[in-house]
Design a protein around this motif. Structure first.
Motif, PDB file in Angstrom:
ATOM      1  N   ILE A 305       7.597 -55.286 -25.616  1.00  0.00           N
ATOM      2  CA  ILE A 305       7.364 -55.789 -26.979  1.00  0.00           C
ATOM      3  C   ILE A 305       5.932 -56.312 -27.098  1.00  0.00           C
ATOM      4  O   ILE A 305       5.239 -56.080 -28.105  1.00  0.00           O
ATOM      5  N   SER A 306       5.476 -57.005 -26.052  1.00  0.00           N
ATOM      6  CA  SER A 306       4.106 -57.506 -26.053  1.00  0.00           C
ATOM      7  C   SER A 306       3.111 -56.354 -26.148  1.00  0.00           C
ATOM      8  O   SER A 306       2.107 -56.427 -26.881  1.00  0.00           O
ATOM      9  N   GLY A 307       3.386 -55.254 -25.427  1.00  0.00           N
ATOM     10  CA  GLY A 307       2.504 -54.093 -25.492  1.00  0.00           C
ATOM     11  C   GLY A 307       2.496 -53.464 -26.878  1.00  0.00           C
ATOM     12  O   GLY A 307       1.441 -53.046 -27.371  1.00  0.00           O
ATOM     13  N   LEU A 308       3.672 -53.419 -27.526  1.00  0.00           N
ATOM     14  CA  LEU A 308       3.737 -52.866 -28.875  1.00  0.00           C
ATOM     15  C   LEU A 308       2.979 -53.738 -29.871  1.00  0.00           C
ATOM     16  O   LEU A 308       2.327 -53.233 -30.782  1.00  0.00           O
ATOM     17  N   MET A 309       3.071 -55.061 -29.700  1.00  0.00           N
ATOM     18  CA  MET A 309       2.352 -55.973 -30.595  1.00  0.00           C
ATOM     19  C   MET A 309       0.845 -55.736 -30.497  1.00  0.00           C
ATOM     20  O   MET A 309       0.145 -55.696 -31.509  1.00  0.00           O
ATOM     21  N   LYS A 310       0.344 -55.537 -29.284  1.00  0.00           N
ATOM     22  CA  LYS A 310      -1.079 -55.270 -29.113  1.00  0.00           C
ATOM     23  C   LYS A 310      -1.450 -53.924 -29.715  1.00  0.00           C
ATOM     24  O   LYS A 310      -2.477 -53.777 -30.378  1.00  0.00           O
ATOM     25  N   GLU A 311      -0.589 -52.917 -29.499  1.00  0.00           N
ATOM     26  CA  GLU A 311      -0.884 -51.570 -29.991  1.00  0.00           C
ATOM     27  C   GLU A 311      -0.930 -51.521 -31.513  1.00  0.00           C
ATOM     28  O   GLU A 311      -1.786 -50.858 -32.110  1.00  0.00           O
ATOM     29  N   LEU A 312       0.012 -52.228 -32.164  1.00  0.00           N
ATOM     30  CA  LEU A 312       0.091 -52.187 -33.624  1.00  0.00           C
ATOM     31  C   LEU A 312      -0.718 -53.289 -34.294  1.00  0.00           C
ATOM     32  O   LEU A 312      -0.781 -53.351 -35.519  1.00  0.00           O
ATOM     33  N   GLY A 313      -1.295 -54.162 -33.497  1.00  0.00           N
ATOM     34  CA  GLY A 313      -2.090 -55.241 -34.065  1.00  0.00           C
ATOM     35  C   GLY A 313      -1.264 -56.321 -34.727  1.00  0.00           C
ATOM     36  O   GLY A 313      -1.690 -56.928 -35.714  1.00  0.00           O
ATOM     37  N   ALA A 314      -0.056 -56.575 -34.193  1.00  0.00           N
ATOM     38  CA  ALA A 314       0.826 -57.592 -34.771  1.00  0.00           C
ATOM     39  C   ALA A 314       0.617 -58.920 -34.059  1.00  0.00           C
ATOM     40  O   ALA A 314       0.574 -58.977 -32.830  1.00  0.00           O
ATOM     41  N   ALA A 315       0.519 -59.995 -34.848  1.00  0.00           N
ATOM     42  CA  ALA A 315       0.332 -61.319 -34.266  1.00  0.00           C
ATOM     43  C   ALA A 315       1.662 -62.010 -33.979  1.00  0.00           C
ATOM     44  O   ALA A 315       1.731 -62.899 -33.136  1.00  0.00           O
ATOM     45  N   THR A 316       2.751 -61.602 -34.689  1.00  0.00           N
ATOM     46  CA  THR A 316       4.063 -62.231 -34.511  1.00  0.00           C
ATOM     47  C   THR A 316       5.137 -61.160 -34.428  1.00  0.00           C
ATOM     48  O   THR A 316       4.918 -59.995 -34.803  1.00  0.00           O
ATOM     49  N   ARG A 317       6.331 -61.562 -33.959  1.00  0.00           N
ATOM     50  CA  ARG A 317       7.458 -60.628 -33.916  1.00  0.00           C
ATOM     51  C   ARG A 317       7.829 -60.163 -35.319  1.00  0.00           C
ATOM     52  O   ARG A 317       8.208 -59.011 -35.530  1.00  0.00           O
ATOM     53  N   CYS A 318       7.758 -61.063 -36.273  1.00  0.00           N
ATOM     54  CA  CYS A 318       8.086 -60.713 -37.660  1.00  0.00           C
ATOM     55  C   CYS A 318       7.133 -59.627 -38.166  1.00  0.00           C
ATOM     56  O   CYS A 318       7.563 -58.652 -38.789  1.00  0.00           O
TER      57      CYS A 318
END
Length: 331
Positions: A305-318
């Motif tokens: 999930i952390s890797g996906l957040m970095k890939e998509l540029g998301a700062a939060t799970r929401c």
């Protein structure tokens, strides 16, 4: 003078009024006491030839009183008494309806001969009771040719969520496109994720909706049924035939389908692939359910999930969920 002891009375037959023969009832009672017997054992215990036992089991199956596994040889199981009696009542009602249809046909013929015109019953909607609803539900699955649509939410009437949905599987095997919209609230129901995965693996298209307003089944866009009181599982059900109302229900389904999140099944050994994880994150599953679905640990899930957040540029799970849903909609 010796006396003769009277013989024990034979078990009282309770289903003969509904067309069940004494031998069929004996076989049903046997399976109520002993689950999963093969045909040879049933024949032995009832002192029947294999051919006669097969005929009895076939008759019970046609009445909806027994089911069997796909094994060879199959093992037979008795339907619960309340379910079996409901099936018998439905069959009796079908026979009565056929008699009434023949009578109406005779009246129509006589009327046409007398006045040259007959007024037909063209009811667009009808209120059904529990038995008629169960009968129609089976009929819709067995006669659908092209498309079966459903909105699924609580309360559920499935007695055993692990039981295969044979009606659905039969429809899929005939090439029917089956699409199910699932209320996200069901994802917390034990066994429901596995149920969805099994159905999807068979070919059912499934999407998750944040919330569904009602339950619905539509067959070939020519017939629909809607429970009218969700607080009463055995409450009245509305049958809708071709009409503007049916067209509106089909349009509501299409709008909800477009807005829902696709549910996909990972088929490769590495089930924690990027696309599978994206789909599960947008389906509304919690972390524990995603772990079970992908077969990975909590630490592995957190890392991905952390890797996906970095890939998509998301700062939060929401924000990740929002971006993942956008990407899913584009695909």
């Amino acid at each position: 003078m010796p006396t003769t002891r009277p013989s024990a009375p034979a078990p009282r037959q309770t289903l003969d009024a509904m067309g069940v023969t004494p031998l069929e009832e004996r076989a049903y009672r046997l399976l109520l006491r002993h689950d999963g017997l093969p045909p040879a054992e049933i024949a032995r215990r009832l002192d029947l030839t294999p051919r006669r036992a097969a005929a009895v089991l076939r008759a019970l199956g046609e009445r909806g009183m027994v089911s069997h596994t796909p094994d060879r040889p199959p093992r037979y199981f008795a339907a619960p008494p309340d379910v079996a009696v409901e099936a018998l009542i439905a069959a009796s009602q079908r026979d009565e309806e056929r008699r009434q249809q023949r009578a109406r046909a005779a009246i129509a013929t006589l009327g046409a001969a007398g006045v040259g015109a007959v007024v037909r019953d063209e009811r667009l909607v009808e209120i059904l009771g529990p038995s008629a609803t169960a009968q129609l539900f089976v009929h819709m699955h067995r006669t659908v040719r092209e498309e079966l649509l459903s909105l699924t939410r609580r309360p559920m009437l499935i007695s055993n969520i692990a039981e295969p949905d044979h009606l659905l599987f039969d429809a899929l095997s005939r090439g029917v496109r089956c699409r199910a919209l699932i209320d996200s609230d069901l994802l917390s129901m034990p066994g429901w994720t596995e149920h969805m995965r099994d159905n999807a693996a068979r070919g059912e298209e499934c999407r998750i909706a944040a919330s569904l307003p009602f339950k619905l089944v539509i067959a070939d866009r020519r017939m629909a049924i809607i429970p009218l009181d969700l607080e009463r599982p055995d409450g009245p059900v509305l049958l809708v035939r071709p009409s503007s109302l049916l067209d509106a229900l089909c349009e509501i389904f299409d709008m909800l389908w477009r807005a829902a999140t696709p549910y996909t099944v990972a088929h490769d050994e590495d089930a924690g692939t990027r696309d599978a994880l994206l789909s599960l994150l947008t389906s509304g599953l919690n972390d524990k359910a995603i772990q079970l679905e992908l077969g990975i640990s909590h630490r592995t899930l957190a890392r991905r999930i952390s890797g996906l957040m970095k890939e998509l540029g998301a700062a939060t799970r929401c924000q990740l969920g929002f971006l993942a849903a956008q990407r899913s909609a584009v695909r």
